[in-house]
Design an enzyme around this catalytic site. Structure first.
Site, short mmCIF file in Angstrom:
data_model
loop_
_atom_site.label_atom_id
_atom_site.label_comp_id
_atom_site.label_asym_id
_atom_site.label_seq_id
_atom_site.Cartn_x
_atom_site.Cartn_y
_atom_site.Cartn_z
N SER A 198 2.26 -40.55 112.12
CA SER A 198 1.50 -41.80 112.23
C SER A 198 2.44 -42.97 111.99
O SER A 198 3.25 -42.94 111.05
CB SER A 198 0.39 -41.79 111.18
OG SER A 198 -0.33 -42.98 111.23
N CYS A 324 -13.94 -42.26 93.86
CA CYS A 324 -15.24 -42.51 93.27
C CYS A 324 -16.30 -42.23 94.32
O CYS A 324 -16.47 -43.00 95.25
CB CYS A 324 -15.34 -43.94 92.77
SG CYS A 324 -16.53 -44.13 91.46
#
Ligand SMILES: *Cc1c(COP(=O)(O)O)cnc(C)c1O
Length: 384
Positions: A198, A324
């Site tokens: 990438s 999270c």
């Protein structure tokens, strides 16, 4: 701001932007058009493909431009599985891969393929003998990353390829998103059949990458449409992105020795300083076989996420492997795979340096970080 999150993404090199600019402005042609404007776009893509091929030690037709690492990984898994299911339905990968690989493996499993996820040792290394035992007559793909994004460990790809060749018919894919431009990653030297990369992890633009596919590899296209990329990946080419990708690779290759010396010096000062100044800290990943720009740690009794917020207040950008999700903190699958318990794994911090970082940046972190860790520990006296 002190940016120490180069494993997440990197700033665009001004030289890369300069190379891309014409193709974002007046040279806007579609590379499939017959008139001059289109043909100049075609030539730019051809030249970029030649440069990328030379960098990886392959020929131009073995380079397929993609939208980045995620697509490359998905393409390798889907493309190999669909086209080779007649030879077998078993795939091998490791427990520390990027989600683009892990979730691709999960998707194949849902479609009835068998997936073996190889464990790693406490440094994050895949043992070639463990791979050897997992290989079966019906194994069609082995996918092990060249270097890990969270702990920086560089895998023994040549040895893993050798074992694969000796004991099976399987194709070997490697995710080289983190290693490209940082350490030698020639496809001919690694011996792999497929490699994904990438551009934005090496100072190139976001949303472009490539999948290298050696001649003779049976790969099913995933995007159907025009005949782009030799009928393997349809869609009007991202001309500016492709030009930028090749330029980024060219610069990384030209400056490799200089960059490696600079990055390694910063990284080593960071690692030494953190381990010396912060009690209850330890390095994650392999101490030697690791990426030159990568430092990753665990701090006892501290949550990496809280450290990130403190660092951010001081203008320092870093990352922790934890995520999270729906209000609760989830430990990184990579740190857990190294054998650390969840509470320890939550105390992870990754600092990845870049060519633009200076000694002063490291000095700032080494001054602030010990105080932050001490402060957070004092606030949570119950923690170990
Ligand atoms: C960043 C990253 C990817 C994803 O690449 P994108 O171009 O951002 O989709 C895949 N694998 C590894 C190891 C990475 O670090």
């Amino acid at each position: 701001m002190v940016y120490l999150d180069h494993s997440a993404t990197t700033p665009l090199d001004p030289e890369v932007l300069q190379a891309m600019m014409p193709y974002l402005t007046e040279e806007f042609g579609n590379a499939s058009s017959v008139y001059g404007l289109g043909q100049r776009a075609r030539q730019a893509i051809d030249q970029a493909r030649d440069e990328v091929a030379a960098f990886y030690g392959v020929v131009a037709k073995e380079v397929i431009f993609t939208s980045g690492g995620t697509e490359g990984d998905n393409f390798a898994f889907r493309g190999i599985a669909e086209r080779n299911a007649d030879r077998g339905r078993h795939v091998i990968t490791s427990t520390i891969e990027h989600d683009a690989v892990l979730r691709s493996a999960d998707a194949l499993e849902r479609d009835g393929f068998d997936v073996t996820r190889l464990p790693v040792d406490r440094f994050g290394l895949v043992d070639p003998q463990t791979l050897r035992k997992a290989l079966r007559v019906d194994t069609i793909l082995v996918s092990i990353m060249h270097a890990n994004n969270e702990v920086g460990t560089v895998e023994p790809i040549r040895e893993l390829v050798a074992v694969t060749r000796e004991h099976s018919q399987a194709y070997f894919h490697t995710d080289a998103v983190q290693s490209t431009g940082k350490i030698p990653a020639r496809v001919d030297e690694l011996g792999v059949d497929l490699l994904s990369m990438s551009a934005h992890k090496l100072h190139g633009p976001k949303g472009v990458g490539c999948l290298i596919v050696r001649s003779g590899v049976r790969l099913e296209p995933q995007l159907h449409g025009g005949g782009h990329e030799r009928n393997r990946r349809a869609g009007t080419e991202n001309v500016a992105g492709i030009v930028g990708l090749a330029k980024a690779i060219g610069i990384a290759s030209r400056d490799l020795a200089k960059n490696t010396a600079h990055l390694t010096a910063l990284r080593d000062r960071l690692i030494k300083g953190v381990l010396e100044r912060i009690p209850g800290s330890e390095l994650t990943g392999h101490p030697q076989q690791r990426l030159p720009h990568h430092a990753s740690f665990l701090f006892a009794g501290v949550e990496g996420e809280s450290l990130l917020l403190q660092l951010d207040m001081e203008g320092i950008a870093a990352s922790s492997g934890s995520a999270c999700t729906s209000g609760s903190l989830e430990a990184s699958h990579v740190i857990l795979a190294l054998g650390f318990p969840r509470e320890r794994a939550l105390g992870s911090l990754r600092l990845s340096v870049g060519k633009g970082n200076t000694d002063a940046d490291i000095g700032l972190v080494l001054d602030r970080l010990p105080k932050m860790v001490a402060r957070l520990r004092a606030m949570a006296p119950s923690a170990a």
